[in-house]
Write an enzyme that holds these catalytic residues in place. Sequence first.
Site, PDB file in Angstrom:
ATOM      1  N   CYS A 172       1.037  -0.919   0.171  1.00 21.90           N
ATOM      2  CA  CYS A 172      -0.221  -0.277  -0.345  1.00 21.90           C
ATOM      3  C   CYS A 172       0.626   1.266   0.154  1.00 21.90           C
ATOM      4  CB  CYS A 172      -1.257  -0.065   0.825  1.00 21.90           C
ATOM      5  SG  CYS A 172       0.168  -0.491   3.183  1.00 21.90           S
ATOM      6  N   HIS A 428      -2.696   1.124   7.427  1.00 24.92           N
ATOM      7  CA  HIS A 428      -2.027   1.167   5.885  1.00 24.92           C
ATOM      8  C   HIS A 428      -2.290   2.803   5.267  1.00 24.92           C
ATOM      9  CE1 HIS A 428      -5.049   0.302   2.575  1.00 24.92           C
ATOM     10  NE2 HIS A 428      -4.956   0.582   2.212  1.00 24.92           N
TER      11      HIS A 428
END
Length: 732
Positions: A172, A428
Amino acid sequence: MAEFSDPPPSNLSSSHKLTKPNQTLDESSPTAPIRDLVTNSLSLSSPIRQIQALSPAKPDGSSSSPPDKTLNFNPEENRDVNPDESSSSPSDKTLIAPPAQISPVSNNNHLRITNTSDSYLYRPPRRYIEYESDDDELNKMEPTKPLQLSWWYPRIEPTGVGAGLYNSGNTCFIASVLQCFTHTVPLIDSLRSFMYGNPCNCGNEKFCVMQALRDHIELALRSSGYGINIDRFRDNLTYFSSDFMINHQEDAHEFLQSFLDKLERCCLDPKNQLGSVSSQDLNIVDNVFGGGLMSTLCCCNCNSVSNTFEPSLGWSLEIEDVNTLWKALESFTCVEKLEDQLTCDNCKEKVTKEKQLRFDKLPPVATFHLKRFTNDGVTMEKIFDHIEFPLELDLSPFMSSNHDPEVSTRYHLYAFVEHIGIRATFGHYSSYVRSAPETWHNFDDSKVTRISEERVLSRPAYILFYAREGTPWFSSTFEQLKTVFEATPLHFSPVSVLDNSYESVDNSSKACNDSVGVSIPDVKWPDSCCQEPKEEVFHSAESSNNEDSSAMIDALGSPQSEKPFAETSQQTEPESCPTENKAYIDKSEKPFAETSQPKEPKPFADRASIDAPLLKVQNQDISPKRKAGERATLGGPKLKYQKPNSHQKRQGTFQIQRAHLQTKKQEESRKTKRPLFRSNVAASAPDPKYKNHALSYLNRAQTPRARKLANALSDSPTKKKKSSNMRRSIKL
């Protein structure tokens, strides 16, 4: 056993009895209570609420069947009847169904049961049963419409932004940075017009950051509305930094700095082959992201001032004790006292100095890194405070006196990266892109969603991307590239661009920025084809609309044609495939115009000496039969054509054995022995000790090849053991 039959028309009876001439229910018997209990339980557990009549009764009320075998149900009369009461005749007992469980629709409903063995409660067929739901809304619901499937997949409309990026294992942080690069208009324009040498100076022959980024941006813009992979960047993660580990969460800002550093290395040419262009003009990283700070040191003793220019590709801002980006910039450019007692060059004394940073050079794209992670040497903590960031930013109060006043200092926010989690190595990353003044999209790996501006401003930003005022929005650039992409279809599949097969093509050419070239539109060449010099597959939309297909090919061959991501460097054809794979095509039968003149094919007689097989045989000799006919026509001696024997090609067993015997006889007459295998194997060992050792080893194996080797090494051939000897040796 009970027998069921359709009830004939009959008159209704008000006796409510189940009359049987031969059987009665005796209440005095010990099984009577059990029978009543079973009958009531069966009637209570029945799901039937209404029973329609199998056949309506006659209007006159007459019936052809005897009334004593008919069970009539009337809710008005059954409500007052007690099951314990008996009829007028002691021999006839009555069995009444509970009215709460069975209720007729009308008074004409009846049910007839003909029983020959014992009493049996009749359950009518399901087709005569009506169910009424207590919920009227369920009855009003429309049935679900069937799915309308087609032979083709539904067309996914472009979202107006790039494609989503699949997460292949803690990627990510890579995807969020690549999304910001994909929607940076100055970077797209620089990559389209950039010229770089072959090979580039990236230091890695297998992976070129410049070529990988160009291919990724092009594929992402073509695949709008879909998702693509970024495995090529993940597999080469250690190339950006030795501290990075594959399938581990890394810091997005650290990856951004490493990426720009490697990309800048690809731009710089140490040999400076293009002498007319300076290295600074070739550096697209510096042209897009390169800025500069003016560091001013002032002596508190003699007030002497010294200025130093510090180039940078972005700025990191402290956010402790601040809540807005503006206050973070004020803290970044404020005057700071240095208490280290530095030596002044003017007064030659150790004094206290004051230091101040000011923006001296502003890039087209300014990046601001908010330091949300603090490290005290032992632990790392994250600052969760919300930092307000404006959509429009004016940096004029933070500029130095040497700044060019003609360069605009106003910027517009177009992208940023956020981090969700408690640590840099956990959590994230996602990105937000502003493609138009009032259009925002959230890129969460492969998921792309439209988002409101109010929600965007409430997100915890980590890296902010600002574009200088006057820079075109991404939506307008995307529409221009979309027109070019529609005129020039993609010549390679989306998966083959970033997978291992595409990387193998790069490795075969020993140049990290080469790819499989094509010269004819809408033709897909396999990855195993010959590596040709890269022909650009894009051309201008104007030429494709006004010219025919041949003109399109000529435009592809010309370096002056407009291309989305142009390759303008001169490349030579690498010798990456044998010449046998090349082929010459007859020019007269080609449907498209050629950009280069093919070699003239050699005559068929010299076919053994040509480099490649011909696709079309030219100057082929005519058959012997036709040649004989031509001679007879011209008056020459007529030759008799003898048809070749077809059995010579397929010899029988006898012919093969005869030919073998003749060959063997000729060899014996010449007193020559043909070796059974290669001479290096048949050569005798120089030392008899090793020869005997080899013979003893070969005699162990019972294979034909071992026996041949033993015969070649020894003067007397060894005999093959019989099956009986083999069995005897096994028994021993």
